[in-house]
Design a protein around this motif. Structure first.
Motif, PDB file in Angstrom:
ATOM      1  N   LEU A 747       0.926  -1.137   0.033  1.00 40.65           N
ATOM      2  CA  LEU A 747       0.181   0.036  -0.038  1.00 40.65           C
ATOM      3  C   LEU A 747       0.921   1.370   0.007  1.00 40.65           C
ATOM      4  N   ALA A 748       2.021   1.362   0.656  1.00 39.45           N
ATOM      5  CA  ALA A 748       2.818   2.430   0.703  1.00 39.45           C
ATOM      6  C   ALA A 748       3.588   2.462  -0.589  1.00 39.45           C
ATOM      7  N   ALA A 749       3.872   1.464  -1.457  1.00 41.25           N
ATOM      8  CA  ALA A 749       4.383   1.756  -2.992  1.00 41.25           C
ATOM      9  C   ALA A 749       3.202   2.072  -3.821  1.00 41.25           C
ATOM     10  N   LEU A 750       1.859   1.729  -3.446  1.00 40.33           N
ATOM     11  CA  LEU A 750       0.773   2.432  -4.229  1.00 40.33           C
ATOM     12  C   LEU A 750       0.649   3.706  -3.880  1.00 40.33           C
ATOM     13  N   ALA A 751       0.817   4.250  -2.765  1.00 41.26           N
ATOM     14  CA  ALA A 751       0.678   5.332  -2.596  1.00 41.26           C
ATOM     15  C   ALA A 751       1.790   6.448  -3.130  1.00 41.26           C
ATOM     16  N   VAL A 752       3.007   5.900  -3.323  1.00 36.14           N
ATOM     17  CA  VAL A 752       4.090   6.554  -4.164  1.00 36.14           C
ATOM     18  C   VAL A 752       3.681   6.746  -5.468  1.00 36.14           C
ATOM     19  N   CYS A 753       3.198   5.489  -5.928  1.00 36.21           N
ATOM     20  CA  CYS A 753       2.975   5.346  -7.231  1.00 36.21           C
ATOM     21  C   CYS A 753       2.071   6.382  -7.844  1.00 36.21           C
ATOM     22  N   HIS A 754       0.708   6.567  -6.923  1.00 31.43           N
ATOM     23  CA  HIS A 754      -0.396   7.612  -7.217  1.00 31.43           C
ATOM     24  C   HIS A 754       0.635   8.919  -7.183  1.00 31.43           C
TER      25      HIS A 754
END
Length: 902
Positions: A747-754
Motif C-alpha cells: 500500500l505504501a508503494a501504491l501511494a508513491v505510485c499515485h
C-alpha cells in the motif's frame, strides 16, 4: 552488547610476553622506527633469530606514541575468512572506530570472492583517517597464494597513513617493486638481527651471570654468526659450568649444529625427570600443569612448568591469567623428533591421554585432534558421537560436518548417532544433494545389516530424516503440516527438528495458525534449555509470523527475550540467530545505531549460521543502514557480496530481496543505467512480458519481491498505470494470504505510485489504508526504506490534514528524522528556512494560492479556468522560482510566502 572481538583468541592480537632477560638491539630498532614512517618494514630471518622479540621490543618502546595493531599468524590463517577476521579484529582492538566487517562462508559449497574482503578492509582503512601501524608476525605460515596476492594488493593500495611491519622466516611472495621504487620499503634480514659482540656480552651477563672475556665473545659470535637462538642456547648451558670459556667452545658450532647441540647439551644437562617431561609433553601444542599430570601420570606438572619458565628453557606463557604455555617452535620441533626416536611406541597412548583430558575439560576440537592422531578409531567414534550430540543441541552444525567428514562411510554407519547427526546437519545446512546421497547409502547398508535392536531405531530415524529432507527441500508435495502422533519420537532433537521444519514451511505458506501450533509443540518437545538452538529457532519463526501479521509489540517482546537468554552464554549459533533477529527489529524501530552495532558484531560469526536466512538478513539490514547514512558504495559492496554467496548457494528466495534492494538503491542514487543492468540481470522485463504478474495468485515471497522491483522500474520510466496494476495484484495476493506486513508495504508503494502519477487523492487514500492495517505502530523503518518517496506523501497528507489516523507522539518522535515532525505539534511539520525568492507573476501567484490549499493539478485547472497542460507549465515555473523540486516543499514555501504577504 558484548565484546565484538570475543570470538577471537586474544593472544593473537597482542605482542607475546617476552623473557625478562633482554638486550636492546638499538640499530635494528632505529631502522624499524625509520621504516615505520613508510609503507612497509619487512623483517626476514631464519627461525630463532629473535624477530618476534625485536618487534615486541619496538612496540613497547613506541607504545602510547603510535596507534599499534598486532596479529600473530598461524597455519589456520590460510583460510581467507579467518585471516581477514583476525586482521580486522587486530585493527579494531587498536582503533575501535574501524568499521570493516568480514564474514566467513556458510559451508564448503559456497565459494566466496576474496576481493570483497580486501576491498572492505581497504575502504575502512581509508576511512580511518589517522596514523596506524599494523604488525603481522610469522607471515611465512601463509602459503595460500591467493591470500598472499590479496595482501600484496592491500599493501599496494593502502592509504599513506597506514604502515605495515611484516616478519617472516623467508621472503614472502609480495609485489614489492613499486614500494622499492618509491622508497616506501625498509628491509631487515639476519644480519640486522644478529647479535654483535656488545649484545652477546650483555646477554651473557644478564642471562647466566657470567662476565664473558673478549675471546669468548668473539668465539661465540663467529661460531653462531650472531644467531640469537644459538647464542642463547650456548649461554644457558655454559652458565651452569665452572669454566664458562671451555663450556662455550663445546656448545655450538653453527646453525646446522643446533639439533645435535640440543641433544648433546641442553637435554643431557637436565635431570632425568625434566628430560622425560620435556620430550613427552611435546605431543601437545599447548600445555598446562594439569594436562601434563594426566599425560605423564605425575603430580608435579605445574611445578615443573614453573621451573622451566624460570630457567627460560624455551617455554613461553600464553596468557597472564591462565596457566597455559607453549614451547618455542624450534625447541618444539626438536623435542618432537626426540619423541619419535625415543618414545615412538608411546605416542599413540600420549595422544589418547591428551584427547581424554581435553574432552573432560570441554575442549572438543583439541580432544578430537588428538583422538584421530592416536589411531584409536573406536575412541574417535565414541568422541565424535558425544561431541555431535552436544553440537546439535547448540546448533554447531559446521563442527558436526567437519569432524564426521574424517570418518569413513562404514564408520559413520557403525555409529547410528553419528550417521543421524551427519545427515541431519547436511539437511539443516541446506546441503540437500549430499544429504540425499547419504540417506540412500545409509538405507542401503541398513537393508543388509544383521538384525539388532539398534537397527529398528535407526530405520525410524532415517525415515524421520527423509521427512525432514522432504519438508525443507520442497521435494515432496502433500506433506501434512500439522503435529500428529507420528511426530512423537524417543529422539527429542529429531522430533523437535521435524516439527520446527514443518513450522518453517507453514510460515512460508502463510499458514500462520498452523505455524504457531507446530512451533508450540516443537518447543514443548524440545524441553527448553536442553535444546537451546532449536528452541531459539522456533522463537525466531514466531517473531517472523508476528511481524508478518502486524503484531509488532509481540514480535519485539519475544525477540528481546530470546536475545537476553542467548546472551547468557557464549557467542554460538543460538546467539547469532537471536542477535540477527534483534538487529532486524531494532532497524525497523529506527534504532539504527543499535542495529548496526549488532550486525557488525554478527558478521564475523556468520560461519556458525546453519541457514541462509540468518546470513541474508544480517547483510540486507546492514546494507540498508549504510544506504541510510549515505554510504552507497558500502551498501553496494554488501549487496554484491551477498549476491555472490546466494547465487553460489542457489538461494532464489533471498536473491529476489537482493534484486529489490539494488533496484531501490539505483533509484536513490538516481542511476538509471545501474537500474537497467540489475533489471536485466534478474530478467524483470522478460518476466513482465511472460505475464508473471498479470493476475493474482497464491502469495509467494520471491514472486512478490521481484514484482515490486519491476514496479519501481516501471515507475522510473513513467509507466505508472502498469506499475499500479502490478502492485495492486501483489497487494491482493498478500491480503488473501493474511500477510499484513507485506500488504502494508505494498500500500505504501501504491501511494508513491499515485503520487508520482500526479494523483495525491489516491496517494493519500493508499497511505490511510496502510495506517489502518497497523494503527498502533504505523509504517516501520523498513517500509520507508523499501518505498523511496513515502515520507513525502505522508508529510503532504499531514500538512493538508488528509490523514485519517492521528500519528502518536511516540511514533512521530521515533521517525522524526524521516518526517521532520515538530515536537510541539504532533500533526504539524517543521517550517523550512526561507530564502530570497524570485517575484511571481499574478497568474503564478494565483496558482500558488490554490496549491497551498492542497488542490491537485486537475482541481487547480478547473478553479482557474486554465487548461491542465498550461496549469502544469505554470506550476513548473513556480517550482523553479521557489527553488524546490517536490510538491510538498512547494506547499510549505507557498504558505511561508502567503503568510508574509509576498
Amino acid at each position: 552488547m558484548g565484546d565484538p572481538l570475543s570470538h577471537l583468541l586474544p593472544t593473537k592480537l597482542a605482542p607475546p610476553r617476552t623473557a625478562s632477560v633482554l638486550v636492546s638491539r638499538s640499530a635494528a630498532l632505529r631502522k624499524i622506527d625509520r621504516g615505520a614512517a613508510g609503507t612497509l618494514v619487512l623483517v626476514t630471518a631464519p627461525l630463532g633469530s629473535g624477530k618476534t622479540t625485536l618487534l615486541t621490543q619496538w612496540c613497547r618502546e613506541v607504545h602510547g606514541s603510535r596507534l599499534l595493531a598486532w596479529l600473530s599468524l598461524d597455519e589456520r590463517d590460510n583460510a581467507p575468512e579467518r585471516f581477514f577476521s583476525y586482521l580486522v579484529g587486530a585493527i579494531r582492538r587498536a582503533a575501535p572506530e574501524f568499521d570493516a566487517y568480514i564474514a566467513s562462508p556458510l559451508d564448503a559449497q559456497v565459494a566466496l570472492p576474496l576481493e570483497h574482503a580486501t576491498t572492505v578492509v581497504l575502504r575502512s582503512l581509508w576511512n580511518l583517517g589517522r596514523e596506524l601501524v599494523v604488525v603481522l608476525d610469522d607471515f611465512h605460515v601463509l602459503r595460500e597464494r591467493a591470500l598472499v596476492r590479496a595482501f600484496s594488493y592491500l599493501l599496494d593500495h593502502a592509504p599513506p597513513h597506514v604502515h605495515w611491519i611484516v616478519s617472516s622466516r623467508s621472503p614472502p611472495e609480495l609485489d614489492l617493486a613499486k614500494l622499492k621504487l618509491t622508497e616506501q620499503l625498509v628491509t631487515l634480514d639476519s644480519r640486522d638481527l644478529s647479535l654483535d659482540g656488545e649484545a652477546i656480552h650483555e646477554l651473557g651477563r644478564r642471562l647466566c651471570g657470567a662476565v664473558l672475556q673478549p675471546d669468548d665473545v668473539e668465539y661465540l659470535r663467529a661460531r653462531t654468526e650472531g644467531w640469537v637462538a644459538g647464542v642463547k642456547l650456548a649461554l644457558l648451558t655454559a652458565g651452569e659450568h665452572a669454566s664458562v670459556s671451555d663450556a662455550l667452545r663445546k656448545a655450538v658450532g653453527s646453525n646446522h649444529d643446533v639439533a645435535r647441540y640440543l641433544a648433546d647439551v641442553v637435554l643431557r644437562e637436565q635431570t632425568e625427570e625434566v628430560h622425560a617431561f620435556l620430550v613427552l609433553s611435546s605431543v601437545v601444542d599447548r600445555l598446562n600443569g594439569e594436562l601434563c599430570n594426566a599425560l605423564l601420570g605425575i603430580t608435579r606438572g605445574p611445578a615443573l612448568l614453573a621451573e622451566l619458565e624460570r630457567a627460560q628453557l624455551f617455554i613461553q606463557s600464553l596468557d597472564t591469567q591462565d596457566p597455559w604455555y607453549r614451547y618455542h617452535p624450534l625447541f618444539l620441533d626438536f623435542l618432537r623428533t626426540q619423541l619419535a626416536c625415543t618414545y615412538g611406541d608411546r605416542i599413540p597412548r600420549l595422544h589418547r591421554a591428551a584427547s581424554a583430558w581435553f574432552a573432560e575439560h570441554a575442549l572438543p576440537d583439541e580432544a578430537l585432534t588428538h583422538a584421530f592422531a592416536s589411531g584409536d578409531r573406536g575412541w574417535c567414534l565414541e568422541l565424535v558421537a558425544r561431541c555431535a550430540e552436544a553440537w546439535m543441541r547448540e546448533g554447531e552444525i559446521a563442527s558436526v560436518l567437519q569432524w564426521t567428514e574424517k570418518l569413513t562411510a562404514e564408520e559413520v554407519f557403525q555409529s547410528p548417532a553419528i550417521c543421524v547427526a551427519r545427515i541431519a546437519c547436511l539437511i539443516l545446512s541446506r546441503g540437500f544433494a549430499p544429504a540425499s546421497l547419504a540417506l540412500q547409502d545409509a538405507q542401503r547398508r541398513l537393508q543388509t545389516a544383521a538384525p539388532a535392536p539398534e537397527r529398528e531405531r535407526l530405520s525410524r530415524q532415517l525415515s524421520r530424516l527423509a521427512l525432514l529432507h522432504a519438508v525443507l527441500s520442497d521435494s515432496a508435495s502433500g506433506i501434512e503440516l500439522e503435529a500428529s502422533p507420528g511426530d512423537e519420537d524417543p529422539d527429542i532433537f529429531m522430533a523437535g527438528a521435524v516439527l520446527a521444519a514443518k513450522a518453517y514451511q507453514a510460515l512460508r505458506q502463510n499458514r500462520f495458525d498452523a505455524m504457531r501450533r507446530l512451533a508450540s509443540v516443537a518447543r514443548e518437545t524440545l524441553q527448553g534449555p536442553i535444546n537451546p538452538y532449536m528452541v531459539g529457532y522456533t522463537d525466531v519463526l514466531i517473531v517472523l509470523a508476528d511481524r508478518a501479521q502486524g503484531h509488532m509489540k509481540e514480535a519485539v517482546d519475544r525477540c528481546e527475550a530470546a536475545f537476553e537468554r542467548a546472551s547468557r552464554g557464549r557467542r554460538n549459533p543460538v546467539w547469532v540467530n537471536a542477535a540477527t533477529a534483534l538487529a532486524n527489529t531494532r532497524y525497523d524501530q529506527n534504532r539504527l545505531d543499535e542495529a548496526e552495532a549488532l550486525c557488525i558484531e554478527v558478521l564475523p560469526l556468520l560461519s556458525q549460521a546453519a541457514v541462509f536466512e540468518t546470513f541474508a538478513v544480517a547483510y540486507l539490514v546492514l546494507a540498508r543502514i549504510k544506504a541510510i547514512r549515505g554510504k552507497y558504495a558500502e551498501a553496494w559492496q554488501l549487496l554484491d557480496y551477498l549476491h555472490s554467496v546466494l547465487e553460489c548457494g542457489h538461494q532464489t528466495r533471498f536473491l529476489a530481496h537482493v534484486c529489490g534492494e539494488k533496484i531501490r538503491l539505483s533509484m536513490v542514487e538516481q542511476s538509471p543505467a545501474r537500474m537497467k543492468v540489475v533489471a536485466r540481470e534478474f530478467d524483470l522485463g522478460e518476466r513482465m512480458r511472460r505475464g508473471e504478474w498479470s493476475e493474482r495468485r497464491f502469495y509467494d515471497e520471491t514472486w512478490e519481491q521481484l514484482g515490486v522491483a519491476q514496479a519501481w522500474v516501471l515507475m522510473a520510466k513513467g509507466r505508472h498505470d502498469r506499475a499500479h496494476g502490478l502492485l495492486e495484484t501483489l497487494r491482493a495476493s498478500a491480503h488473501e494470504a493474511g500477510c499484513v506486513a507485506r500488504e502494508t508495504a505494498l500500500l505504501a508503494a501504491l501511494a508513491v505510485c499515485h503520487w508520482r502519477a500526479g494523483d495525491p487523492t489516491a496517494a493519500f487514500a493508499a497511505v490511510n489504508r496502510g495506517f489502518a492495517l497497523v494503527p498502533r505502530f504505523g509504517f516501520s523503518r523498513g517500509v520507508f526504506d523499501e518505498t523511496p518517496g513515502l515520507q513525502e506523501v505522508i508529510v503532504a497528507a499531514a500538512t493538508q490534514r488528509k490523514l485519517s489516523h492521528v500519528l502518536p507522539a511516540r511514533y512521530t518522535e521515533r521517525y522524526q528524522d524521516l518526517l521532520s515532525l515538530g515536537r510541539s505539534e504532533p500533526a504539524g511539520f517543521a517550517v523550512l528556512p526561507s530564502a530570497p525568492l524570485e517575484p511571481l507573476t499574478e497568474r503564478e501567484l494565483q496558482m500558488l494560492k490554490l496549491l497551498a490549499q492542497g488542490l491537485s493539478n486537475q482541481e487547480i485547472s478547473e478553479r482557474s479556468n486554465v487548461a491542465l497542460s498550461t496549469t502544469k507549465w505554470h506550476l513548473r515555473n513556480v517550482f523553479a522560482k521557489l527553488d524546490v523540486t517536490t510538491r510538498t516543499a512547494a506547499i510549505v514555501k507557498a504558505r511561508e510566502r502567503l503568510a508574509r504577504n509576498l
